[in-house]
Write an enzyme that holds these catalytic residues in place. Sequence first.
Site, PDB file in Angstrom:
ATOM      1  N   GLU A   1       0.813  -0.966   0.098  1.00  0.00           N
ATOM      2  CA  GLU A   1       0.131  -0.162   0.122  1.00  0.00           C
ATOM      3  C   GLU A   1       0.785   1.239  -0.104  1.00  0.00           C
ATOM      4  O   GLU A   1       2.060   1.395   0.780  1.00  0.00           O
ATOM      5  CB  GLU A   1      -0.811  -0.073   1.217  1.00  0.00           C
ATOM      6  CG  GLU A   1      -1.992  -0.788   1.339  1.00  0.00           C
ATOM      7  CD  GLU A   1      -2.726  -0.755   2.797  1.00  0.00           C
ATOM      8  OE1 GLU A   1      -3.077   0.604   3.136  1.00  0.00           O
ATOM      9  OE2 GLU A   1      -3.184  -1.477   3.276  1.00  0.00           O
TER      10      GLU A   1
ATOM     11  N   GLU B   1      -8.757   9.862   5.274  1.00  0.00           N
ATOM     12  CA  GLU B   1      -8.954   8.278   5.170  1.00  0.00           C
ATOM     13  C   GLU B   1      -9.816   7.804   4.077  1.00  0.00           C
ATOM     14  O   GLU B   1      -9.600   6.593   3.480  1.00  0.00           O
ATOM     15  CB  GLU B   1      -9.112   7.719   6.521  1.00  0.00           C
ATOM     16  CG  GLU B   1      -8.252   7.768   7.450  1.00  0.00           C
ATOM     17  CD  GLU B   1      -6.939   7.045   7.432  1.00  0.00           C
ATOM     18  OE1 GLU B   1      -7.008   6.218   6.327  1.00  0.00           O
ATOM     19  OE2 GLU B   1      -6.201   6.741   8.286  1.00  0.00           O
TER      20      GLU B   1
ATOM     21  N   LYS C   1     -15.128   4.303   5.636  1.00  0.00           N
ATOM     22  CA  LYS C   1     -13.949   4.131   6.692  1.00  0.00           C
ATOM     23  C   LYS C   1     -14.176   5.061   7.559  1.00  0.00           C
ATOM     24  O   LYS C   1     -14.437   6.083   7.599  1.00  0.00           O
ATOM     25  CB  LYS C   1     -12.674   4.148   5.536  1.00  0.00           C
ATOM     26  CG  LYS C   1     -12.485   3.139   4.621  1.00  0.00           C
ATOM     27  CD  LYS C   1     -11.042   3.430   4.060  1.00  0.00           C
ATOM     28  CE  LYS C   1     -10.141   2.744   5.368  1.00  0.00           C
ATOM     29  NZ  LYS C   1      -8.505   2.545   4.601  1.00  0.00           N
TER      30      LYS C   1
ATOM     31  N   GLU D   1     -13.076   5.475  -0.188  1.00  0.00           N
ATOM     32  CA  GLU D   1     -14.092   4.336   0.452  1.00  0.00           C
ATOM     33  C   GLU D   1     -14.728   5.245   1.756  1.00  0.00           C
ATOM     34  O   GLU D   1     -14.123   5.674   2.866  1.00  0.00           O
ATOM     35  CB  GLU D   1     -12.975   3.595   1.371  1.00  0.00           C
ATOM     36  CG  GLU D   1     -12.421   2.653   0.108  1.00  0.00           C
ATOM     37  CD  GLU D   1     -11.607   1.568   0.801  1.00  0.00           C
ATOM     38  OE1 GLU D   1     -12.215   0.347   1.028  1.00  0.00           O
ATOM     39  OE2 GLU D   1     -10.641   1.550   1.166  1.00  0.00           O
TER      40      GLU D   1
END
Length: 346
Positions: free
Chosen positions: A267, A327, A321, A318
């Site tokens: 990642e 994030e 999250k 996303e």
Amino acid sequence: MVMARTKIHVILVFVSSLLILLPDSPVGAPVGVCYGRVAINLPPPSDVVDLLRSNGISRVRLFNADAEALKPFSGTEIQLMIGVPNEVLPTLANGMVSTALDWLQSNIFAYVSPSQVRYLAVGNEVLLKDPFYSPFLVPAIRKLHQALQALGLADTIKLSSAHAATVLSNSYPPSAGAFDPNLLSVLTPLLQFLRDTGSPLMVNVYPFFSYINNMQSVSLDYALFRSSAVHADQKLAYDNMFDATIDAFAYAMEREGFQGIPIVVTETGWPTAGGAAANIENALAYNGNVARRGLNNIGTPKRPGVGVEVFLFDLFDEDQKGGEEFERHFGIFRVNGVKAYDLSFY
């Protein structure tokens, strides 16, 4: 005149034959993408596969062996890194090899061919995120390896586990890289396994986090590959944090007696919104440089010419999250399939 043409023709055929026999130019390190799915309103997985193929993305990381996500990849040429969830580790570690075989068959090979599976990432950031599962990590990996051996797949499917960069107790300068001594009871047998099986150390690397958590010491330019300042370390020079972090891991492994283990970045990425320096321009600058360096086999100061295989985070934002706002904003593509910024994967 006819004789001259004949000679030229023969020479051209000869040269063409030589070109065919010459080895291909070195292929750059693969650039993949993480396919996180903690979001609502994502496109169907079948559409996602079409999106990946149309953008030349040939490697994908799936965080879980999810049937819905896996099925559409079947029969494509896309190579997969598939996650084995942390909560499954005790069952695999304590079970027989047949338990691992059943898990592989039921959760992965029932949906995609083994030829498409490049890596199994056994657990994600277990040592720091879910320390309860730490004692089960290496035994689970060994059971899965025995299962792959029984299937004749141990040479083609590599096993490892993704770790946060914070498993390093020291990362600066890179030559002082060292693992947290409290984690060595797990890391040492893991590194032994990786060396014995020719598998990579998997790491999650985020210069963005280093920057926002330590702006006094880390410049934005150093995090984004555009620093004019050079950080000298012994006989090596560093102008970006990505290289420095990768090499800190290499030095840390050598400190424990493990040389030459490859490193795969499972990642890395930069958010487009949600906080300081989180914007589209910086995301393009960071991810673009990471991808370009891998594709061109630039490598790092300690391992020059050895491109770092990376999986960029993330395919989409996303929105489900938790944590800080940024994030939820790592997406390289919008849910309609349009790129958030013009990033090339080849």
